[in-house]
Design a protein around this motif. Structure first.
Motif, PDB file in Angstrom:
ATOM      1  N   PHE A  85       4.122  33.660  77.698  1.00  0.00           N
ATOM      2  CA  PHE A  85       4.754  33.762  76.196  1.00  0.00           C
ATOM      3  C   PHE A  85       6.229  33.761  76.306  1.00  0.00           C
ATOM      4  O   PHE A  85       6.711  33.902  75.136  1.00  0.00           O
ATOM      5  CB  PHE A  85       4.091  34.976  75.747  1.00  0.00           C
ATOM      6  CG  PHE A  85       2.618  35.150  75.802  1.00  0.00           C
ATOM      7  CD1 PHE A  85       1.895  34.462  74.782  1.00  0.00           C
ATOM      8  CD2 PHE A  85       2.024  36.148  76.681  1.00  0.00           C
ATOM      9  CE1 PHE A  85       0.516  34.647  74.782  1.00  0.00           C
ATOM     10  CE2 PHE A  85       0.626  36.028  76.794  1.00  0.00           C
ATOM     11  CZ  PHE A  85      -0.210  35.602  75.538  1.00  0.00           C
ATOM     12  N   GLY A  86       6.699  33.679  77.368  1.00  0.00           N
ATOM     13  CA  GLY A  86       8.373  33.692  77.368  1.00  0.00           C
ATOM     14  C   GLY A  86       8.759  35.340  77.351  1.00  0.00           C
ATOM     15  O   GLY A  86       7.856  36.098  77.296  1.00  0.00           O
ATOM     16  N   PRO A  87       9.892  35.457  78.225  1.00  0.00           N
ATOM     17  CA  PRO A  87      10.039  36.744  78.546  1.00  0.00           C
ATOM     18  C   PRO A  87      10.614  37.753  77.453  1.00  0.00           C
ATOM     19  O   PRO A  87      10.611  38.756  77.492  1.00  0.00           O
ATOM     20  CB  PRO A  87      11.517  36.666  79.479  1.00  0.00           C
ATOM     21  CG  PRO A  87      12.117  35.160  79.141  1.00  0.00           C
ATOM     22  CD  PRO A  87      10.860  34.600  78.567  1.00  0.00           C
ATOM     23  N   THR A 136      17.468  35.843  81.418  1.00  0.00           N
ATOM     24  CA  THR A 136      18.729  35.544  81.941  1.00  0.00           C
ATOM     25  C   THR A 136      18.718  33.799  82.231  1.00  0.00           C
ATOM     26  O   THR A 136      19.463  33.236  82.022  1.00  0.00           O
ATOM     27  CB  THR A 136      19.509  36.355  82.940  1.00  0.00           C
ATOM     28  OG1 THR A 136      19.729  37.551  82.170  1.00  0.00           O
ATOM     29  CG2 THR A 136      20.821  35.770  83.323  1.00  0.00           C
ATOM     30  N   HIS A 137      17.503  33.754  83.189  1.00  0.00           N
ATOM     31  CA  HIS A 137      17.433  32.163  83.844  1.00  0.00           C
ATOM     32  C   HIS A 137      17.119  31.300  82.440  1.00  0.00           C
ATOM     33  O   HIS A 137      17.432  30.186  82.473  1.00  0.00           O
ATOM     34  CB  HIS A 137      16.129  32.451  84.617  1.00  0.00           C
ATOM     35  CG  HIS A 137      15.767  30.970  85.234  1.00  0.00           C
ATOM     36  ND1 HIS A 137      14.910  30.088  84.650  1.00  0.00           N
ATOM     37  CD2 HIS A 137      16.195  30.493  86.261  1.00  0.00           C
ATOM     38  CE1 HIS A 137      14.695  29.191  85.266  1.00  0.00           C
ATOM     39  NE2 HIS A 137      15.598  29.345  86.494  1.00  0.00           N
ATOM     40  N   GLN A 138      16.422  31.917  81.392  1.00  0.00           N
ATOM     41  CA  GLN A 138      15.961  31.126  80.370  1.00  0.00           C
ATOM     42  C   GLN A 138      17.056  30.755  79.458  1.00  0.00           C
ATOM     43  O   GLN A 138      17.343  29.473  78.945  1.00  0.00           O
ATOM     44  CB  GLN A 138      14.927  31.670  79.582  1.00  0.00           C
ATOM     45  CG  GLN A 138      14.566  30.905  78.347  1.00  0.00           C
ATOM     46  CD  GLN A 138      13.315  31.642  77.509  1.00  0.00           C
ATOM     47  OE1 GLN A 138      13.662  32.605  76.873  1.00  0.00           O
ATOM     48  NE2 GLN A 138      12.037  31.309  77.936  1.00  0.00           N
ATOM     49  N   VAL A 139      18.104  31.630  79.251  1.00  0.00           N
ATOM     50  CA  VAL A 139      18.864  31.651  78.088  1.00  0.00           C
ATOM     51  C   VAL A 139      20.312  30.847  78.667  1.00  0.00           C
ATOM     52  O   VAL A 139      20.740  30.136  77.933  1.00  0.00           O
ATOM     53  CB  VAL A 139      19.350  33.066  77.422  1.00  0.00           C
ATOM     54  CG1 VAL A 139      20.347  32.951  76.632  1.00  0.00           C
ATOM     55  CG2 VAL A 139      18.005  33.299  76.755  1.00  0.00           C
ATOM     56  N   GLU A 144      26.060  29.751  85.098  1.00  0.00           N
ATOM     57  CA  GLU A 144      26.201  30.970  84.265  1.00  0.00           C
ATOM     58  C   GLU A 144      25.544  32.346  84.693  1.00  0.00           C
ATOM     59  O   GLU A 144      26.064  33.575  84.407  1.00  0.00           O
ATOM     60  CB  GLU A 144      26.203  30.896  82.786  1.00  0.00           C
ATOM     61  CG  GLU A 144      27.044  29.711  82.256  1.00  0.00           C
ATOM     62  CD  GLU A 144      26.741  29.522  80.563  1.00  0.00           C
ATOM     63  OE1 GLU A 144      27.460  29.357  79.950  1.00  0.00           O
ATOM     64  OE2 GLU A 144      25.612  29.296  80.397  1.00  0.00           O
ATOM     65  N   ARG A 145      24.454  32.111  85.283  1.00  0.00           N
ATOM     66  CA  ARG A 145      23.447  33.391  85.376  1.00  0.00           C
ATOM     67  C   ARG A 145      23.880  34.152  86.250  1.00  0.00           C
ATOM     68  O   ARG A 145      23.680  35.505  85.868  1.00  0.00           O
ATOM     69  CB  ARG A 145      22.013  32.578  85.960  1.00  0.00           C
ATOM     70  CG  ARG A 145      21.362  31.745  84.913  1.00  0.00           C
ATOM     71  CD  ARG A 145      20.103  30.879  85.581  1.00  0.00           C
ATOM     72  NE  ARG A 145      19.801  29.974  84.795  1.00  0.00           N
ATOM     73  CZ  ARG A 145      19.078  28.816  84.956  1.00  0.00           C
ATOM     74  NH1 ARG A 145      18.918  28.657  86.392  1.00  0.00           N
ATOM     75  NH2 ARG A 145      18.457  27.946  83.953  1.00  0.00           N
ATOM     76  N   GLU A 204      16.750  30.039  71.593  1.00  0.00           N
ATOM     77  CA  GLU A 204      17.077  30.055  72.974  1.00  0.00           C
ATOM     78  C   GLU A 204      15.539  30.300  73.790  1.00  0.00           C
ATOM     79  O   GLU A 204      15.446  29.749  75.040  1.00  0.00           O
ATOM     80  CB  GLU A 204      17.543  31.536  73.253  1.00  0.00           C
ATOM     81  CG  GLU A 204      18.952  31.847  72.475  1.00  0.00           C
ATOM     82  CD  GLU A 204      19.902  30.814  72.929  1.00  0.00           C
ATOM     83  OE1 GLU A 204      19.750  30.333  74.219  1.00  0.00           O
ATOM     84  OE2 GLU A 204      21.206  30.674  72.409  1.00  0.00           O
ATOM     85  N   GLU A 205      14.537  30.430  73.095  1.00  0.00           N
ATOM     86  CA  GLU A 205      13.030  30.509  73.687  1.00  0.00           C
ATOM     87  C   GLU A 205      12.956  28.731  74.080  1.00  0.00           C
ATOM     88  O   GLU A 205      12.355  28.693  75.213  1.00  0.00           O
ATOM     89  CB  GLU A 205      12.123  30.775  72.726  1.00  0.00           C
ATOM     90  CG  GLU A 205      12.175  32.268  72.246  1.00  0.00           C
ATOM     91  CD  GLU A 205      11.710  33.363  73.462  1.00  0.00           C
ATOM     92  OE1 GLU A 205      11.414  32.714  74.570  1.00  0.00           O
ATOM     93  OE2 GLU A 205      11.991  34.440  73.290  1.00  0.00           O
TER      94      GLU A 205
END
Length: 432
Positions: A85-87, A136-139, A144-145, A204-205
């Motif tokens: 579902f996404g974090p 953080t990994h997704q956005v 940058e992470r 961002e998702e």
């Protein structure tokens, strides 16, 4: 007029501490708010559980240990939900649930209610870290992470210090009303975190990419190399119980140093982490770089153990400076461990499995939280100098094992990705 290199270096260092506008700054606000509530509750709850709810020390210890185990059991399943579902959604639900659960402490009157609430809170709190890492990994972009993660750790320490300071006032009052205030302020902090998470930009998702079609990465729990690295990072995270459990007991039982020096050591650790975590994280932007930082962490943590061992039964005028030096070396190892663990946990998981793998990586932290306090105390305090030397050897070996194991993990990941690509290429085009 020529610029002063020292002034420029200080400006660059200070600017790195401030998250950039946008999602990074929103996450920083979220982190400070959560850390303030966490610091407030953690710094006062054990005393309030005894004085207000009437629990024994044994009930508090058993309840928190059982709660920690419950949290560990649910990190991987919740990580899988993040992959589906996404974090952001599981993280939002987690914060909203924590707001309700902390407020519910106002109605607890006995051990059974405390145990249930502590377990549910542990499940939500333990899962929030891997969910934030998956977010953080997704956005953020790959380069940058680690820097964003370092900034979040710095601001977390700021929030925690603020919460601990507020807790001091609550403990000074010491009444049932003060306990209710602590619980409700902590609940409000997590409600604010839920609101901030909800207000993160929906677009961002879209940055989160699922696994390639046809590819079925193995379960994170079956990835032997990744699990091993998670546990090694957990061993290196023994710096935490060394600093907060073993060292205070060591000072009062094996050294001539005054017990008050422990507060100075804790303050030194907190200030150095706030100031230098971001700068110390450079180099962990790749998995090999992160592994080298973990090797450095093992070397530094082993060295600090040897310094602490020297302080046994020597005059305070010598022991105190050595304790300060040992703590400074420990902090250097701590900074490297944190950056290295972020690098591995963000770079090694396969596409589409970030949430689950973050949950698996959290098991290393669970190892530290459950076994760490007992092991470091049994060795350092129970065995004296010999125990410190054994602990140094364990930390050194854990650090040295990380680079070769990381190379093996990267090779296995590349091989799996190549095999998946081959399967996708071999699949015939569907009839139109």
């Amino acid at each position: 007029m020529a610029s002063n290199p020292a002034v420029n270096a200080v400006r660059s260092w200070a600017s790195d501490l401030v998250p950039a506008r946008g999602p990074a700054r929103r996450l920083a606000v979220l982190t400070v708010v959560q850390a303030t509530g966490f610091g407030l509750f953690l710094s006062s709850s054990a005393i309030f559980f005894r004085s207000t709810i009437g629990l024994s020390a044994g009930q508090v210890g058993f309840g928190l240990s059982a709660a920690g185990l419950a949290g560990m059991l649910f990190t991987v399943p919740i990580g899988r939900l993040a992959d589906r579902f996404g974090p952001r959604l599981p993280l939002l639900i987690s914060y909203a649930a924590l707001a309700v659960l902390f407020a519910a402490y106002c109605g607890v009157t006995g051990f059974a209610g405390f145990l249930v609430l502590a377990a549910l809170i542990s499940v939500c709190e333990t899962s929030s870290h891997p969910l934030r890492m998956a977010l953080t990994h997704q956005v953020f972009q790959e380069d940058e992470r680690v820097r964003v993660s370092a900034q979040m750790r710095s601001v977390f320490n700021v929030g925690f210090m603020l919460g601990a300071a507020i807790a001091g006032g609550a403990l000074a009052v010491g009444s049932r009303t003060a306990f209710y205030a602590v619980a409700l302020i902590t609940a409000l902090a997590h409600a604010c975190c839920a609101l901030i998470t909800w207000r993160l930009p929906a677009q961002e998702e879209a940055k989160g990419a699922g696994a390639p079609k046809g590819a079925q990465p193995r379960s994170g729990l079956r990835d032997f190399r990744f699990v091993s690295l998670a546990l090694l990072c957990g061993v290196l995270e023994f710096y935490q119980p060394i600093l907060t459990v073993a060292l205070p007991l060591w000072i009062i039982t094996h050294t001539e140093a005054p017990s008050s020096v422990n507060a100075v050591l804790l303050l030194l650790d907190t200030v150095l982490v706030i100031a230098f975590q971001v700068a110390a994280s450079r180099g962990a932007e790749t998995a090999p770089g992160a592994a080298r930082m973990l090797r450095r962490s093992g070397l530094l943590l082993a060295a600090c153990c040897l310094v602490f061992a020297v302080t046994q039964d020597i005059p305070a005028v010598v022991a105190v400076p050595l304790l300060l030096v040992g703590t400074a070396v420990l902090v250097l190892g701590e900074l490297s461990q944190a950056a290295g663990s972020w690098g591995l946990s963000l770079h090694l998981p396969p596409e589409g499995k970030q949430g689950e793998y973050q949950g698996v990586f959290a098991l290393g932290r669970g190892l530290q939280q459950t076994a760490g306090p007992f092991l470091v105390t049994a060795l350092a305090v129970g065995q004296g100098r010999l125990g410190w030397m054994i602990l140094a050897a364990v930390l050194l070996l854990a650090g040295l094992a990380c680079p070769p194991l990381t190379r093996s993990a990267e090779a296995a990941k590349a091989k799996a990705a190549s095999a998946a690509e081959g399967r996708n290429t071999a699949e015939p085009e569907p009839a139109r």
